[in-house]
Design a protein around this motif. Structure first.
Motif, PDB file in Angstrom:
ATOM      1  N   GLN A 123      69.938  30.858  55.180  1.00  0.00           N
ATOM      2  CA  GLN A 123      68.932  29.812  55.047  1.00  0.00           C
ATOM      3  C   GLN A 123      68.599  29.219  56.409  1.00  0.00           C
ATOM      4  OE1 GLN A 123      70.014  26.596  52.427  1.00  0.00           O
ATOM      5  NE2 GLN A 123      68.314  25.313  53.077  1.00  0.00           N
ATOM      6  N   ASN A 124      67.317  29.008  56.648  1.00  0.00           N
ATOM      7  CA  ASN A 124      66.874  28.353  57.873  1.00  0.00           C
ATOM      8  C   ASN A 124      66.929  26.847  57.640  1.00  0.00           C
ATOM      9  OD1 ASN A 124      65.581  27.396  60.160  1.00  0.00           O
ATOM     10  ND2 ASN A 124      64.020  29.000  60.160  1.00  0.00           N
ATOM     11  N   ARG A 125      67.994  26.200  58.131  1.00  0.00           N
ATOM     12  CA  ARG A 125      68.206  24.774  57.873  1.00  0.00           C
ATOM     13  C   ARG A 125      67.142  23.911  58.553  1.00  0.00           C
ATOM     14  NH1 ARG A 125      73.400  23.465  56.392  1.00  0.00           N
ATOM     15  NH2 ARG A 125      74.307  25.114  55.108  1.00  0.00           N
ATOM     16  N   LYS A 126      66.566  24.396  59.627  1.00  0.00           N
ATOM     17  CA  LYS A 126      65.581  23.597  60.342  1.00  0.00           C
ATOM     18  C   LYS A 126      64.206  23.636  59.675  1.00  0.00           C
ATOM     19  CE  LYS A 126      67.805  24.310  64.832  1.00  0.00           C
ATOM     20  NZ  LYS A 126      67.637  24.798  66.223  1.00  0.00           N
ATOM     21  N   LYS A 127      64.022  24.541  58.735  1.00  0.00           N
ATOM     22  CA  LYS A 127      62.708  24.696  58.106  1.00  0.00           C
ATOM     23  C   LYS A 127      62.843  24.331  56.630  1.00  0.00           C
ATOM     24  CE  LYS A 127      60.268  28.093  59.642  1.00  0.00           C
ATOM     25  NZ  LYS A 127      59.267  27.311  60.398  1.00  0.00           N
ATOM     26  N   ALA A 128      62.458  23.103  56.299  1.00  0.00           N
ATOM     27  CA  ALA A 128      62.450  22.622  54.920  1.00  0.00           C
ATOM     28  C   ALA A 128      61.199  21.781  54.719  1.00  0.00           C
ATOM     29  CB  ALA A 128      63.708  21.812  54.615  1.00  0.00           C
ATOM     30  N   PHE A 129      60.570  21.928  53.574  1.00  0.00           N
ATOM     31  CA  PHE A 129      59.292  21.279  53.302  1.00  0.00           C
ATOM     32  C   PHE A 129      59.496  20.267  52.177  1.00  0.00           C
ATOM     33  CE2 PHE A 129      58.682  25.554  54.858  1.00  0.00           C
ATOM     34  CZ  PHE A 129      57.748  25.396  55.871  1.00  0.00           C
ATOM     35  N   ARG A 130      59.223  18.997  52.488  1.00  0.00           N
ATOM     36  CA  ARG A 130      59.426  17.913  51.528  1.00  0.00           C
ATOM     37  C   ARG A 130      58.159  17.067  51.415  1.00  0.00           C
ATOM     38  NH1 ARG A 130      63.957  18.036  54.853  1.00  0.00           N
ATOM     39  NH2 ARG A 130      65.901  18.652  53.820  1.00  0.00           N
ATOM     40  N   GLY A 131      58.133  16.215  50.419  1.00  0.00           N
ATOM     41  CA  GLY A 131      57.006  15.323  50.206  1.00  0.00           C
ATOM     42  C   GLY A 131      56.340  15.506  48.860  1.00  0.00           C
ATOM     43  N   HIS A 132      56.836  16.419  48.035  1.00  0.00           N
ATOM     44  CA  HIS A 132      56.272  16.651  46.709  1.00  0.00           C
ATOM     45  C   HIS A 132      57.381  16.531  45.673  1.00  0.00           C
ATOM     46  CE1 HIS A 132      58.236  20.391  47.542  1.00  0.00           C
ATOM     47  NE2 HIS A 132      57.862  20.943  46.401  1.00  0.00           N
ATOM     48  N   ASN A 133      56.998  16.455  44.409  1.00  0.00           N
ATOM     49  CA  ASN A 133      57.940  16.376  43.297  1.00  0.00           C
ATOM     50  C   ASN A 133      57.785  17.619  42.428  1.00  0.00           C
ATOM     51  OD1 ASN A 133      58.921  13.743  43.962  1.00  0.00           O
ATOM     52  ND2 ASN A 133      57.082  12.855  43.040  1.00  0.00           N
ATOM     53  N   ASN A 134      58.895  18.281  42.190  1.00  0.00           N
ATOM     54  CA  ASN A 134      58.855  19.482  41.348  1.00  0.00           C
ATOM     55  C   ASN A 134      59.994  19.525  40.343  1.00  0.00           C
ATOM     56  OD1 ASN A 134      60.985  19.915  43.084  1.00  0.00           O
ATOM     57  ND2 ASN A 134      60.558  22.083  43.378  1.00  0.00           N
ATOM     58  N   ALA A 135      60.873  18.520  40.331  1.00  0.00           N
ATOM     59  CA  ALA A 135      62.027  18.544  39.441  1.00  0.00           C
ATOM     60  C   ALA A 135      61.572  18.584  37.985  1.00  0.00           C
ATOM     61  CB  ALA A 135      62.905  17.324  39.696  1.00  0.00           C
ATOM     62  N   GLY A 136      62.160  19.494  37.236  1.00  0.00           N
ATOM     63  CA  GLY A 136      61.833  19.636  35.822  1.00  0.00           C
ATOM     64  C   GLY A 136      60.735  20.631  35.523  1.00  0.00           C
ATOM     65  N   TYR A 137      60.081  21.177  36.530  1.00  0.00           N
ATOM     66  CA  TYR A 137      58.995  22.134  36.329  1.00  0.00           C
ATOM     67  C   TYR A 137      59.242  23.389  37.168  1.00  0.00           C
ATOM     68  CZ  TYR A 137      56.305  18.278  34.261  1.00  0.00           C
ATOM     69  OH  TYR A 137      55.882  17.252  33.469  1.00  0.00           O
ATOM     70  N   ALA A 138      58.687  24.495  36.697  1.00  0.00           N
ATOM     71  CA  ALA A 138      58.680  25.724  37.484  1.00  0.00           C
ATOM     72  C   ALA A 138      57.331  25.810  38.174  1.00  0.00           C
ATOM     73  CB  ALA A 138      58.919  26.940  36.595  1.00  0.00           C
ATOM     74  N   ILE A 139      57.241  25.290  39.395  1.00  0.00           N
ATOM     75  CA  ILE A 139      55.972  25.124  40.101  1.00  0.00           C
ATOM     76  C   ILE A 139      55.824  26.223  41.146  1.00  0.00           C
ATOM     77  CG2 ILE A 139      54.720  23.622  41.689  1.00  0.00           C
ATOM     78  CD1 ILE A 139      55.733  21.265  40.117  1.00  0.00           C
ATOM     79  N   ASP A 140      54.669  26.869  41.125  1.00  0.00           N
ATOM     80  CA  ASP A 140      54.396  27.955  42.057  1.00  0.00           C
ATOM     81  C   ASP A 140      54.201  27.441  43.483  1.00  0.00           C
ATOM     82  OD1 ASP A 140      54.625  30.246  40.635  1.00  0.00           O
ATOM     83  OD2 ASP A 140      52.531  30.379  40.056  1.00  0.00           O
ATOM     84  N   LEU A 141      54.414  28.333  44.424  1.00  0.00           N
ATOM     85  CA  LEU A 141      54.103  28.086  45.823  1.00  0.00           C
ATOM     86  C   LEU A 141      53.541  29.367  46.415  1.00  0.00           C
ATOM     87  CD1 LEU A 141      57.352  28.116  47.980  1.00  0.00           C
ATOM     88  CD2 LEU A 141      57.310  28.874  45.637  1.00  0.00           C
ATOM     89  N   ASP A 142      52.778  29.233  47.495  1.00  0.00           N
ATOM     90  CA  ASP A 142      52.146  30.395  48.103  1.00  0.00           C
ATOM     91  C   ASP A 142      51.942  30.126  49.586  1.00  0.00           C
ATOM     92  OD1 ASP A 142      51.134  32.900  48.295  1.00  0.00           O
ATOM     93  OD2 ASP A 142      49.201  32.477  47.366  1.00  0.00           O
ATOM     94  N   VAL A 143      51.836  31.205  50.365  1.00  0.00           N
ATOM     95  CA  VAL A 143      51.608  31.125  51.804  1.00  0.00           C
ATOM     96  C   VAL A 143      50.214  31.660  52.090  1.00  0.00           C
ATOM     97  CG1 VAL A 143      52.501  31.724  54.092  1.00  0.00           C
ATOM     98  CG2 VAL A 143      54.076  31.491  52.162  1.00  0.00           C
ATOM     99  N   SER A 144      49.490  31.009  53.003  1.00  0.00           N
ATOM    100  CA  SER A 144      48.141  31.458  53.351  1.00  0.00           C
ATOM    101  C   SER A 144      48.193  32.883  53.902  1.00  0.00           C
ATOM    102  CB  SER A 144      47.520  30.515  54.378  1.00  0.00           C
ATOM    103  OG  SER A 144      48.288  30.490  55.564  1.00  0.00           O
ATOM    104  N   PRO A 145      47.098  33.656  53.787  1.00  0.00           N
ATOM    105  CA  PRO A 145      47.126  35.060  54.225  1.00  0.00           C
ATOM    106  C   PRO A 145      47.506  35.243  55.687  1.00  0.00           C
ATOM    107  CG  PRO A 145      45.205  34.661  52.855  1.00  0.00           C
ATOM    108  CD  PRO A 145      45.839  33.330  53.084  1.00  0.00           C
TER     109      PRO A 145
END
Length: 585
Positions: free
Chosen positions: A502-524
């Motif tokens: 795991q890259n400990r220095k790279k973590a993305f926060r600021g959203h809520n996803n607990a309780g849901y299976a929420i998709d994520l995607d990276v730009s092309p």
């Protein structure tokens, strides 16, 4: 007795010689072959067998040698502090209401198993391992097995089913025959005596038992082909159906909607994805209102070009949409599942796709004609399905199941090629890495495992105490990283190198996803990371810095699925619990 030996000749040279010394008296001592034994009453002999202190050398009783050399046995006296026998008046502090209990090392699972065995069968294994305590007859009947080890026979299972009360009619709320469902209870349950159970004959009981079994079993299978490992693949005719919604199936040149359009102004859909520079979208340019009657569960874009959108919902339907022509119409509806869709996946060319559902079936469809070609099942719910992107193995796919297994299917033969069975919980994600030679899987057991494709033994296991269950994944266009949606309201990144750290220095926060299976995607182009939110937001982060660039409201319900269009600079499609699909630019 002091004896005068005289003085030194140098000091007393002139003195007179001393008188001769008298001879020493002879001393005789008796030889005692045994220690002294005190003569006491028989009662006192048992009260003081061994001296209370080590300073005394006398024994109150003539013990044999074997008894003298026996080590001290048994637990420490709880009423003597630090085991000192001289202090018998100070009691140890109680840790229970009834006294003192020493700690014992026993796992929670073992304790619960023995407690359930005692409550159910009337016996349990002794804590010290000496044997069985409780009902010895029951222990002999069940061979001393606990509730985890014991498996009832088919006759016992049938007898248990006969004791079950009727579940009732779902259409009746109150009164006789009202729906009870799983709360119906048992015939010998005193708490359910007020429930009227109709008296049935033996034949009626058998018919009712058959009806209950039919309700619990999957739908009937008209045609089935056995595979080599005990599972079944089914070929159905007439059960699945499709509906074409377009004006004409072929255009003036005889082309169907499968043809990649080349007349889109400003966009080339046949180039390699990721060559363009991407930007964050600003507004909604199109909305398919009530695209599904129930929440949308999955969105998938046509491979490489992205000119078609495949959506699956909780209304059991799969729909195909046009993203570029006027009106962006609905092209086709695929019907055949009886419960909500869990996942969809195109093959490399987009000519076929597979769908999975809570009805425990995986179906292979023809994208152009809507025909259901094959159907697969293991009797468990498939949570995630992925075709192998390798062109030579694109006819095979992996399915992560609710029974902790990953099953490898072959669409040509309909058989199972491999089983990957090391997870301890339902499988959530499958991501192919390392030029499709390996894949990474995550599960509800809060672990990450890496596998060599075709080898059922994991090459890497990552399970740390701080990890949460990772429910969705997205591969970075560079192929060097995989982003996972973690259950603690953050996105974590793992490398695809040999260590998969795991890259400990790279973590993305600021959203809520607990309780849901929420998709994520990276730009092309790999510049931005996008994720939905349980509050109806869509969030954008910079991949390099991890800083949130933008966050805009998409709807009132949770945004659970989204995707970047592969050939566009700033177009993102989203869907969620509201049942609508939105296109942003």
């Amino acid at each position: 007795m002091l004896v005068d030996y005289g003085s030194d000749s140098d000091n007393d040279a002139g003195s007179k010689p001393a008188a001769p010394a008298a001879p020493l008296p002879s001393i005789t001592r008796p030889v005692v072959a045994a220690p002294n034994v005190l003569v006491e009453s028989q009662t006192s002999l048992h009260q003081a067998l061994i001296p209370k202190t080590h300073e005394k050398q006398e024994l109150a009783y003539n013990l044999p040698y074997d008894s003298l050399t026996v080590p001290i046995q048994g637990p420490a006296n709880p009423f003597v502090p630090n085991g000192d026998p001289n202090q018998t008046h100070t009691l140890k502090r109680k840790n229970l209401l009834t006294g003192f209990a020493e700690e014992a090392a026993i796992s929670t699972a073992s304790f619960n198993a023995q407690q359930r065995t005692w409550n159910s069968l009337g016996y349990a294994k002794a804590p010290d391992g000496s044997g069985i305590v409780g009902d010895q007859d029951a222990a002999m009947k069940f061979d001393g097995k606990d509730v985890v080890e014991y498996r009832p026979s088919k006759q016992e299972i049938k007898a248990i089913k006969k004791r079950r009360l009727a579940s009732g009619d779902p259409g009746i709320v109150e009164g006789e025959g009202a729906y009870m469902g799983p709360w119906a209870g048992w015939k010998d349950d005193e708490l359910r005596k007020e429930v009227k159970v109709p008296e049935l004959s033996d034949g009626d009981e058998e018919e009712e038992e058959e009806e209950e079994e039919e309700e619990r079993l999957p739908p009937p299978k008209p045609i089935m082909e056995r595979s080599g490992k005990g599972y079944e693949s089914y070929v159905h005719e007439g059960e699945e159906k499709t509906e074409f919604h377009g004006a004409e199936f072929h255009d003036y040149m005889g082309r169907t909607y499968m043809h990649v359009p080349r007349d889109i102004p400003g966009v080339r859909l046949d180039k390699e994805p990721g060559e363009q520079t991407c930007y964050i979208p600003k507004k909604c340019i199109h909305e398919w209102k009530h695209a599904h009657d129930k929440p949308i569960t999955v969105l998938r874009l046509f491979p490489r070009s992205g000119h078609l959108l495949l959506s699956g919902g909780a209304d059991n339907k799969i729909k195909l949409w046009d993203l570029y022509h006027e009106g962006r119409p609905l092209l086709r509806t695929f019907m055949g599942h009886t419960k909500a869709i869990t996942d969809l996946c195109f093959n490399n060319s987009g000519t076929h796709f597979i769908s999975s559902s809570y009805d425990r079936y995986i179906k292979l469809w023809n994208t152009e004609t809507g025909e259901c070609l094959k159907r697969f099942t293991t009797g468990k719910i498939p949570h995630v399905i992925r075709f192998n992107p390798n062109p030579d193995l694109n006819h095979e796919f992996l399915a992560g199941m609710s029974d902790k297994k990953i099953i490898q299917f072959d669409t040509k033969t309909g058989e199972i090629g491999q089983e990957y069975d090391y997870h301890l919980g339902p499988v959530n994600t499958i991501t192919f890495v390392d030029e499709n030679r390996r894949f990474i899987s995550t599960s509800d057991d809060k672990s990450l495992r890496a596998w060599e494709y075709g080898i059922p033994v994991p090459i890497t296991l990552i399970a740390e105490p701080y990890m949460y269950a990772m429910v969705r994944s997205a591969l970075h266009p560079s192929g060097k990283y995989v982003a996972f949606q973690s259950g603690d309201n953050q996105i974590v990144v793992h490398s695809t190198a040999d260590k998969f750290r795991q890259n400990r220095k790279k973590a993305f926060r600021g959203h809520n996803n607990a309780g849901y299976a929420i998709d994520l995607d990276v730009s092309p182009d790999g510049q931005f990371l996008t994720s939905g939110d349980s509050g109806g937001w869509v969030c954008f982060w910079a991949w390099k810095s991890g800083r949130m660039y933008d966050k805009f409201k998409c709807g009132e319900g949770a945004v659970v699925c989204l995707a970047w269009l592969p050939q566009e600079t700033s177009k993102v499609v989203t869907g969620g619990l509201e049942g609508s699909i939105k296109l942003w630019d």
